[in-house]
Motif scaffolding. Structure first.
Motif, PDB file in Angstrom:
ATOM      1  N   ASP A   1       7.280  -3.534   2.004  1.00 13.69           N
ATOM      2  CA  ASP A   1       8.402  -4.123   1.343  1.00 13.69           C
ATOM      3  C   ASP A   1      10.232  -3.746   0.734  1.00 13.69           C
ATOM      4  N   ALA A   2      10.518  -4.462   0.244  1.00 15.15           N
ATOM      5  CA  ALA A   2      12.218  -4.618   0.363  1.00 15.15           C
ATOM      6  C   ALA A   2      12.662  -2.981  -0.107  1.00 15.15           C
ATOM      7  N   THR A   3      11.865  -1.878  -0.974  1.00 14.98           N
ATOM      8  CA  THR A   3      12.519  -0.876  -1.530  1.00 14.98           C
ATOM      9  C   THR A   3      13.065   0.073   0.260  1.00 14.98           C
ATOM     10  N   LEU A   4      12.017  -0.710   1.811  1.00 16.95           N
ATOM     11  CA  LEU A   4      12.239   0.212   2.750  1.00 16.95           C
ATOM     12  C   LEU A   4      12.109   1.578   2.383  1.00 16.95           C
ATOM     13  N   LYS A   5      11.055   1.916   1.721  1.00 12.62           N
ATOM     14  CA  LYS A   5      10.559   3.194   1.806  1.00 12.62           C
ATOM     15  C   LYS A   5       9.434   3.866   3.002  1.00 12.62           C
ATOM     16  N   HIS A   6       8.044   2.749   2.542  1.00  6.34           N
ATOM     17  CA  HIS A   6       7.205   3.115   3.253  1.00  6.34           C
ATOM     18  C   HIS A   6       6.809   1.855   4.537  1.00  6.34           C
ATOM     19  N   PHE A   7       5.959   1.973   4.873  1.00  6.24           N
ATOM     20  CA  PHE A   7       5.471   0.808   5.831  1.00  6.24           C
ATOM     21  C   PHE A   7       4.187   1.072   6.379  1.00  6.24           C
ATOM     22  N   SER A   8       3.579   0.328   6.868  1.00  6.43           N
ATOM     23  CA  SER A   8       2.087   0.472   7.403  1.00  6.43           C
ATOM     24  C   SER A   8       1.640  -0.613   8.260  1.00  6.43           C
ATOM     25  N   PHE A   9       0.595  -0.368   9.067  1.00 10.65           N
ATOM     26  CA  PHE A   9       0.413  -0.559  10.298  1.00 10.65           C
ATOM     27  C   PHE A   9      -1.063  -0.922  10.380  1.00 10.65           C
ATOM     28  N   ARG A  10      -1.727  -2.508  10.977  1.00  8.76           N
ATOM     29  CA  ARG A  10      -3.170  -2.119  10.278  1.00  8.76           C
ATOM     30  C   ARG A  10      -3.686  -3.269  11.953  1.00  8.76           C
ATOM     31  N   TYR A  11      -4.787  -2.062  12.706  1.00 12.47           N
ATOM     32  CA  TYR A  11      -4.481  -2.017  13.526  1.00 12.47           C
ATOM     33  C   TYR A  11      -6.380  -2.084  13.542  1.00 12.47           C
ATOM     34  N   VAL A  12      -6.958  -3.278  15.468  1.00 17.75           N
ATOM     35  CA  VAL A  12      -8.624  -2.876  15.069  1.00 17.75           C
ATOM     36  C   VAL A  12      -7.914  -2.419  16.596  1.00 17.75           C
TER      37      VAL A  12
END
Length: 117
Positions: free
Chosen positions: A49-60
């Motif tokens: 999100d726009a806070t640019l603190k955390h991220f995530s990836f979703r994988y199969v």
């Protein structure tokens, strides 16, 4: 040879030491990486999100069940590392949550068991 299992892996991390150009680039693409864009795919789905603190990836990830969740997590984390490196985006430590879709039990609401009235 055993049948491969399908795993859903969420790889989480935090942005680390983003430069001003990194921030501009991520903010320019933030709408494409929000909640509605989250999907489990082999290529991975990046969300932040726009806070640019955390991220995530979703994988199969498809892997031999003998290798377990640890291998699925390692494969997904390697894919995330590669994606972030290819984009030139600095980040902190990655951590994963793994679900083996082939052993997951599904409980249906309203389902009646034997002897239910």
């Amino acid at each position: 040879m055993s049948t491969q299992h399908t795993y859903r892996v969420i790889v989480r991390g935090t942005w680390d030491r983003l430069t001003a150009p990194d921030r501009e680039r991520l903010l320019a693409e933030v709408d494409a990486h929000g909640l509605t864009a989250m999907r489990f795919t082999e290529e991975g789905s990046l969300a932040y999100d726009a806070t640019l603190k955390h991220f995530s990836f979703r994988y199969v990830v498809r892997s031999d069940p003998e290798d377990g969740d640890e291998m699925a997590a390692a494969l997904a984390e390697d894919r995330a590392e590669t994606a972030l490196r290819d984009r030139g985006l600095p980040h902190g430590e990655l951590r994963s949550t793994v679900t083996d879709m082939d052993t997951m039990k599904v409980n249906y609401k309203g389902r009646r068991g034997p002897g239910a009235a």
